[in-house]
Design a protein around this motif. Structure first.
Motif, PDB file in Angstrom:
ATOM      1  N   PHE A  98       2.182  11.287  27.104  1.00 51.45           N
ATOM      2  CA  PHE A  98       3.598  11.293  26.758  1.00 51.45           C
ATOM      3  C   PHE A  98       3.755  10.696  25.363  1.00 51.45           C
ATOM      4  O   PHE A  98       3.044   9.768  24.989  1.00 51.45           O
ATOM      5  N   GLY A  99       4.695  11.232  24.606  1.00 50.65           N
ATOM      6  CA  GLY A  99       4.975  10.678  23.294  1.00 50.65           C
ATOM      7  C   GLY A  99       6.374  11.058  22.880  1.00 50.65           C
ATOM      8  O   GLY A  99       6.928  12.056  23.359  1.00 50.65           O
ATOM      9  N   GLU A 100       6.953  10.256  21.984  1.00 48.53           N
ATOM     10  CA  GLU A 100       8.321  10.516  21.574  1.00 48.53           C
ATOM     11  C   GLU A 100       8.369  11.680  20.591  1.00 48.53           C
ATOM     12  O   GLU A 100       7.546  11.776  19.691  1.00 48.53           O
ATOM     13  N   ARG A 115       2.490  16.280  26.732  1.00 46.52           N
ATOM     14  CA  ARG A 115       1.747  17.351  26.038  1.00 46.52           C
ATOM     15  C   ARG A 115       0.257  17.179  26.303  1.00 46.52           C
ATOM     16  O   ARG A 115      -0.199  16.071  26.589  1.00 46.52           O
ATOM     17  N   ALA A 116      -0.502  18.258  26.139  1.00 50.64           N
ATOM     18  CA  ALA A 116      -1.962  18.147  26.157  1.00 50.64           C
ATOM     19  C   ALA A 116      -2.389  17.224  25.017  1.00 50.64           C
ATOM     20  O   ALA A 116      -1.817  17.271  23.918  1.00 50.64           O
ATOM     21  N   PHE A 155      12.185  20.997  22.548  1.00 55.21           N
ATOM     22  CA  PHE A 155      11.569  19.895  23.300  1.00 55.21           C
ATOM     23  C   PHE A 155      12.479  19.353  24.399  1.00 55.21           C
ATOM     24  O   PHE A 155      12.004  18.863  25.422  1.00 55.21           O
ATOM     25  N   VAL A 156      13.796  19.453  24.180  1.00 52.81           N
ATOM     26  CA  VAL A 156      14.733  18.917  25.183  1.00 52.81           C
ATOM     27  C   VAL A 156      14.617  19.649  26.520  1.00 52.81           C
ATOM     28  O   VAL A 156      14.997  19.105  27.565  1.00 52.81           O
ATOM     29  N   GLU A 157      14.052  20.874  26.491  1.00 50.07           N
ATOM     30  CA  GLU A 157      13.838  21.620  27.742  1.00 50.07           C
ATOM     31  C   GLU A 157      12.608  21.112  28.476  1.00 50.07           C
ATOM     32  O   GLU A 157      12.347  21.526  29.610  1.00 50.07           O
ATOM     33  N   ARG A 158      11.819  20.256  27.852  1.00 48.00           N
ATOM     34  CA  ARG A 158      10.610  19.721  28.496  1.00 48.00           C
ATOM     35  C   ARG A 158      10.786  18.280  28.942  1.00 48.00           C
ATOM     36  O   ARG A 158       9.843  17.634  29.359  1.00 48.00           O
ATOM     37  N   LEU A 159      12.013  17.750  28.837  1.00 47.62           N
ATOM     38  CA  LEU A 159      12.240  16.351  29.235  1.00 47.62           C
ATOM     39  C   LEU A 159      12.417  16.253  30.750  1.00 47.62           C
ATOM     40  O   LEU A 159      12.875  17.177  31.383  1.00 47.62           O
TER      41      LEU A 159
END
Ligand code: ZN
Length: 159
Positions: A98-100, A115-116, A155-159
């Motif tokens: 996980f990362g910002e 993410r990988a 990215f907001v769709e992956r939160l």
């Protein structure tokens, strides 16, 4: 001198499209070179570490990855900006992290995205040379974030 382009913002349709591949006869062309320069100028102007062509209203599979150390990723490597045409991730590590993340198209929001940790990407240079390169950590995150843009994902769709 390169043009700084306006950046599409969340909610605009262009950011939801699957971008088209750059065609064989577009490699090594003045327009592709100009697009790469304009993307880079726009990214630098906004202090981004990556950008994808759909963010400047060009629905083509072109991204720039340009990691550098920053307050959130002090250990991120400083790399020269890499322009990737028709990039494709051909290997993902099973290890994830996980990362910002933030995004020039979603300026008001940040979030922790899984993410990988390592990805191997195959892409073409503006001149049409095929490259395969592995990235890990922050640069790998940028590659995944920017390729998401080419597939209409924020990215907001992956939160
Ligand atoms: Zn983004």
């Amino acid at each position: 001198m390169s043009v700084v382009l306006p950046i599409a913002q969340r909610g605009e349709e262009i950011l939801t499209f699957k971008a088209a591949s750059v065609a064989q006869n577009e490699f090594n062309s003045a327009w592709l070179e100009q697009l790469a320069l304009a993307l880079q100028a726009t990214m630098l102007e906004r202090h981004g570490v990556g950008i994808a062509a759909p963010q400047v209203y060009v629905s083509k599979r072109v991204i720039i990855v340009a990691s550098r150390p920053n307050p959130r990723y002090p250990d991120a490597p400083e790399m020269p900006a890499v322009t990737m045409i028709n990039p494709e991730i051909i290997e993902y590590s099973t290890e994830t992290c996980f990362g910002e993340e933030g995004c020039l198209s979603v300026p008001e929001q940040r979030g922790q995205v899984e993410r990988a940790y390592v990805v191997k990407v195959r892409y073409f240079t503006v001149q049409g040379e095929q490259i395969e390169q592995s990235y890990e950590g922050f640069p790998a995150r940028i590659v995944q974030h920017e390729i998401d843009h080419l597939n209409g994902i924020l990215f907001v769709e992956r939160l």
